[in-house]
Write an enzyme that holds these catalytic residues in place. Structure first.
Site, PDB file in Angstrom:
ATOM      1  N   ASP A 288      -6.521   1.495   1.140  1.00 22.74           N
ATOM      2  CA  ASP A 288      -6.990   1.137   2.958  1.00 22.74           C
ATOM      3  C   ASP A 288      -8.151   0.858   3.057  1.00 22.74           C
ATOM      4  O   ASP A 288      -8.358   0.662   1.838  1.00 22.74           O
ATOM      5  CB  ASP A 288      -6.457   2.780   3.037  1.00 22.74           C
ATOM      6  CG  ASP A 288      -7.391   4.068   2.529  1.00 22.74           C
ATOM      7  OD1 ASP A 288      -8.395   3.011   1.556  1.00 22.74           O
ATOM      8  OD2 ASP A 288      -7.256   4.910   3.262  1.00 22.74           O
TER       9      ASP A 288
ATOM     10  N   LYS B 220       0.458  -1.339   0.106  1.00 25.69           N
ATOM     11  CA  LYS B 220      -0.547   0.044  -0.007  1.00 25.69           C
ATOM     12  C   LYS B 220       1.029   1.578  -0.356  1.00 25.69           C
ATOM     13  O   LYS B 220       0.813   2.148  -0.540  1.00 25.69           O
ATOM     14  CB  LYS B 220      -1.078   0.408   1.310  1.00 25.69           C
ATOM     15  CG  LYS B 220      -1.999   0.942   0.868  1.00 25.69           C
ATOM     16  CD  LYS B 220      -2.805   1.522   2.847  1.00 25.69           C
ATOM     17  CE  LYS B 220      -1.628   1.759   3.845  1.00 25.69           C
ATOM     18  NZ  LYS B 220      -2.487   2.094   5.166  1.00 25.69           N
TER      19      LYS B 220
END
Length: 221
Positions: A138, A120
């Site tokens: 997320d 991420k």
């Protein structure tokens, strides 16, 4: 959800916010990398408060190394997991200096090899600092993608892969920012603001009508 609906969703998000960006404060790829490392399980607001003083003291890998773990810790104590994050930041800075000439690499594998950097974080840096059409998933984006039907998936990676597949090319550069902001301020976890949502008619969430009705009842009371 069909392709036409997906395109309409992105067209509306784009019309509402033509030039979206992260809410993290940064002035260089290095500052962005450090801010994103600090942002895990922390709010952007708390990170910005911490980096305001941290980056004033050190805004290069070399300067950050000179601060050391204790020096970094002094600036980031207000952030969750600050001890491990400070240690990872120093380790990352050492690798940047020793292996990358003090520069943040524009390469996924090299980014993910840095302590405290996962997929991420790498996606955020590649997208926001270097303009790559990556989508960092997320909790907000995972929720929006599943709730609306835009790109459902059981895992973060499934949602990321699905988003990359179904998002029209012209929207991929900014999709991460549109979706995270939509999840943060409109399609919230507990009380989604369906009555104020600009894509409500395109959303395929089964409980959408109930959420709108509940919001109307609350306003009337």
């Amino acid at each position: 959800m069909n392709a036409q609906k997906r395109r309409q969703i992105y067209e509306r998000l784009q019309a509402a916010l033509p030039a979206p960006t992260t809410e993290l404060h940064y002035r260089s790829p290095f500052e962005l990398l450090i801010a994103v490392i600090l942002s895990a399980q922390a709010t952007d607001r708390s990170v910005n408060q911490a980096t305001a003083t941290l980056f004033a003291a050190a805004n290069t890998p070399q300067a950050m190394l000179a601060l050391g773990v204790e020096g970094v810790t002094a600036h980031v104590r207000r952030i969750g997991l600050f001890n491990s994050k400070a240690q990872n930041i120093i380790k990352t800075c050492r690798i940047l200096v020793e292996q990358h000439g003090g520069q943040v690499p524009r390469d996924r594998a090299a980014l993910e090899a840095l302590p405290g950097v996962g997929r991420k974080t790498a996606n955020v840096v590649l997208n926001t600092a270097f303009g790559e059409p990556t989508i960092a998933v997320d909790t907000h984006i995972f929720r929006v993608a599943n709730r609306t039907g835009l790109a459902p998936g059981k895992t973060v990676r499934q949602v990321e892969d699905r988003l990359l597949k179904v998002t029209p090319p012209q929207f991929r550069r900014n999709a991460h920012h549109w979706l995270i902001l939509h999840g943060r301020y409109t399609c919230t976890a507990r009380r989604p603001r369906c009555g104020q949502c600009l894509i409500a008619d395109l959303c395929e969430w089964p409980d959408k009508a109930a959420a709108v009705a509940a919001a109307g009842t609350a306003q009337a009371a």
